[in-house]
Scaffold this motif. Sequence first.
Motif, PDB file in Angstrom:
ATOM      1  N   ALA A 193       0.796  -1.289  -0.091  1.00  0.00           N
ATOM      2  CA  ALA A 193      -0.039  -0.047  -0.092  1.00  0.00           C
ATOM      3  C   ALA A 193       0.764   1.140   0.045  1.00  0.00           C
ATOM      4  N   PRO A 194       0.338   2.314  -0.648  1.00  0.00           N
ATOM      5  CA  PRO A 194       1.055   3.619  -0.685  1.00  0.00           C
ATOM      6  C   PRO A 194       1.543   4.061   0.735  1.00  0.00           C
ATOM      7  N   SER A 195       0.507   3.771   1.844  1.00  0.00           N
ATOM      8  CA  SER A 195       0.959   4.314   3.153  1.00  0.00           C
ATOM      9  C   SER A 195       2.108   3.550   3.645  1.00  0.00           C
ATOM     10  N   PHE A 196       2.074   2.208   3.490  1.00  0.00           N
ATOM     11  CA  PHE A 196       3.141   1.454   4.107  1.00  0.00           C
ATOM     12  C   PHE A 196       4.371   1.698   3.379  1.00  0.00           C
ATOM     13  N   THR A 241      -3.532   2.542 -15.757  1.00  0.00           N
ATOM     14  CA  THR A 241      -4.740   3.091 -16.622  1.00  0.00           C
ATOM     15  C   THR A 241      -5.970   2.830 -15.554  1.00  0.00           C
ATOM     16  N   ASN A 242      -7.064   3.360 -16.066  1.00  0.00           N
ATOM     17  CA  ASN A 242      -8.092   3.168 -15.218  1.00  0.00           C
ATOM     18  C   ASN A 242      -8.551   1.977 -14.737  1.00  0.00           C
ATOM     19  N   ARG A 243      -8.233   0.906 -15.456  1.00  0.00           N
ATOM     20  CA  ARG A 243      -8.528  -0.430 -15.002  1.00  0.00           C
ATOM     21  C   ARG A 243      -7.578  -0.679 -14.034  1.00  0.00           C
ATOM     22  N   ASP A 244      -6.406  -0.413 -14.146  1.00  0.00           N
ATOM     23  CA  ASP A 244      -5.343  -0.841 -12.934  1.00  0.00           C
ATOM     24  C   ASP A 244      -5.754   0.012 -11.667  1.00  0.00           C
ATOM     25  N   VAL A 245      -6.414   1.267 -11.632  1.00  0.00           N
ATOM     26  CA  VAL A 245      -6.897   1.800 -10.623  1.00  0.00           C
ATOM     27  C   VAL A 245      -8.144   1.275 -10.065  1.00  0.00           C
ATOM     28  N   ALA A 246      -8.935   0.678 -10.912  1.00  0.00           N
ATOM     29  CA  ALA A 246     -10.277   0.276 -10.589  1.00  0.00           C
ATOM     30  C   ALA A 246      -9.948  -1.270  -9.788  1.00  0.00           C
ATOM     31  N   TYR A 287      -7.288  -1.980  -8.082  1.00  0.00           N
ATOM     32  CA  TYR A 287      -6.524  -1.700  -6.982  1.00  0.00           C
ATOM     33  C   TYR A 287      -7.856  -1.313  -6.070  1.00  0.00           C
ATOM     34  N   ILE A 288      -8.700  -0.398  -6.189  1.00  0.00           N
ATOM     35  CA  ILE A 288      -9.596  -0.111  -5.328  1.00  0.00           C
ATOM     36  C   ILE A 288     -10.546  -1.310  -5.070  1.00  0.00           C
ATOM     37  N   GLN A 289     -10.802  -2.016  -5.917  1.00  0.00           N
ATOM     38  CA  GLN A 289     -11.837  -3.201  -5.784  1.00  0.00           C
ATOM     39  C   GLN A 289     -11.089  -3.877  -4.690  1.00  0.00           C
ATOM     40  N   GLN A 290      -9.703  -4.104  -4.656  1.00  0.00           N
ATOM     41  CA  GLN A 290      -9.182  -5.198  -3.823  1.00  0.00           C
ATOM     42  C   GLN A 290      -9.102  -4.668  -2.704  1.00  0.00           C
ATOM     43  N   GLN A 291      -8.835  -3.349  -2.461  1.00  0.00           N
ATOM     44  CA  GLN A 291      -9.160  -2.594  -0.908  1.00  0.00           C
ATOM     45  C   GLN A 291     -10.547  -2.628  -0.520  1.00  0.00           C
ATOM     46  N   VAL A 292     -11.569  -2.609  -1.262  1.00  0.00           N
ATOM     47  CA  VAL A 292     -12.886  -2.744  -0.813  1.00  0.00           C
ATOM     48  C   VAL A 292     -13.150  -4.167  -0.417  1.00  0.00           C
ATOM     49  N   ASP A 293     -12.511  -5.346  -0.948  1.00  0.00           N
ATOM     50  CA  ASP A 293     -12.795  -6.560  -0.528  1.00  0.00           C
ATOM     51  C   ASP A 293     -12.223  -7.023   0.772  1.00  0.00           C
ATOM     52  N   LYS A 294     -11.042  -6.406   0.827  1.00  0.00           N
ATOM     53  CA  LYS A 294     -10.292  -6.699   2.137  1.00  0.00           C
ATOM     54  C   LYS A 294     -10.529  -5.697   3.368  1.00  0.00           C
ATOM     55  N   GLU A 295     -10.987  -4.583   2.919  1.00  0.00           N
ATOM     56  CA  GLU A 295     -11.332  -3.749   4.390  1.00  0.00           C
ATOM     57  C   GLU A 295     -12.483  -3.816   4.695  1.00  0.00           C
ATOM     58  N   HIS A 296     -12.764  -3.655   6.146  1.00  0.00           N
ATOM     59  CA  HIS A 296     -14.166  -3.914   6.704  1.00  0.00           C
ATOM     60  C   HIS A 296     -14.547  -2.227   7.045  1.00  0.00           C
ATOM     61  N   PHE A 297     -15.646  -1.857   6.331  1.00  0.00           N
ATOM     62  CA  PHE A 297     -16.017  -0.415   6.374  1.00  0.00           C
ATOM     63  C   PHE A 297     -17.074  -0.359   7.506  1.00  0.00           C
ATOM     64  N   VAL A 298     -17.029   0.940   8.070  1.00  0.00           N
ATOM     65  CA  VAL A 298     -17.929   0.924   9.102  1.00  0.00           C
ATOM     66  C   VAL A 298     -19.518   1.040   8.718  1.00  0.00           C
ATOM     67  N   GLU A 303     -21.930   0.090   5.643  1.00  0.00           N
ATOM     68  CA  GLU A 303     -21.832  -0.734   4.245  1.00  0.00           C
ATOM     69  C   GLU A 303     -22.241   0.238   3.120  1.00  0.00           C
ATOM     70  N   ARG A 304     -22.942   1.010   3.189  1.00  0.00           N
ATOM     71  CA  ARG A 304     -23.380   1.997   2.176  1.00  0.00           C
ATOM     72  C   ARG A 304     -22.295   2.520   1.404  1.00  0.00           C
ATOM     73  N   PHE A 305     -21.335   3.026   2.415  1.00  0.00           N
ATOM     74  CA  PHE A 305     -19.878   3.441   1.772  1.00  0.00           C
ATOM     75  C   PHE A 305     -19.542   2.654   0.802  1.00  0.00           C
ATOM     76  N   ALA A 306     -19.249   1.048   1.248  1.00  0.00           N
ATOM     77  CA  ALA A 306     -18.681   0.188   0.351  1.00  0.00           C
ATOM     78  C   ALA A 306     -19.613   0.117  -0.780  1.00  0.00           C
ATOM     79  N   ALA A 307     -20.805   0.128  -0.809  1.00  0.00           N
ATOM     80  CA  ALA A 307     -21.733  -0.037  -2.065  1.00  0.00           C
ATOM     81  C   ALA A 307     -21.446   1.141  -2.954  1.00  0.00           C
ATOM     82  N   THR A 308     -21.240   2.262  -2.503  1.00  0.00           N
ATOM     83  CA  THR A 308     -20.853   3.507  -3.367  1.00  0.00           C
ATOM     84  C   THR A 308     -19.763   3.140  -4.096  1.00  0.00           C
ATOM     85  N   ILE A 309     -18.650   2.665  -3.902  1.00  0.00           N
ATOM     86  CA  ILE A 309     -17.464   2.362  -4.638  1.00  0.00           C
ATOM     87  C   ILE A 309     -17.515   1.074  -5.171  1.00  0.00           C
TER      88      ILE A 309
END
Length: 146
Positions: A74-77, A112-117, A119-130, A132-138
């Motif tokens: 991750a960029p933060s790491f 590319t946009n596909r690369d970014v999409a 990456y974001i999808q992987q983050q959504v799948d592995k993170e637990h959002f407070v 659920e509506r937020f996860a659904a929006t992305i």
Amino acid sequence: MNPQPLYLPGRAEPAYQLRYSWTGWPSNEQLPELPSILFDDLSLLWEKDGIRLLEHREFGGSVQLLFSARPHVAPSFLAARAKGRLDHVLRQHNSPIKFSRKVAVRAVGENTNRDVANYIQQQVDKEHFVDERFAATIWFMPNDFE
């Protein structure tokens, strides 16, 4: 005599297109010229973290590093390890520098946009959002970007 293959699976190392630049500034000190042996030591440590140093330079009172990162990094790491390991090795070489808390990390290259999409999808799948509506929006499919 049969020609021998140049690349064998056991000797090949994958290359990744994920590139990040990291810039750090000293707090109130003039940045000394950093010995190149320092970066040899750092490269070995960063490799253990899934980060490969491609280039480095001191410029305008800052240290600029260009990295290639494995997909799981991750960029933060990367930001934390770049600064932490640099600080540690500088102290080991009796050249401590107090770095500012200010750093800059940028993704560089031809993502590319596909690369970014993806990456974001992987983050959504592995993170637990407070919420659920937020996860659904992305939630989206990479094909949305074609």
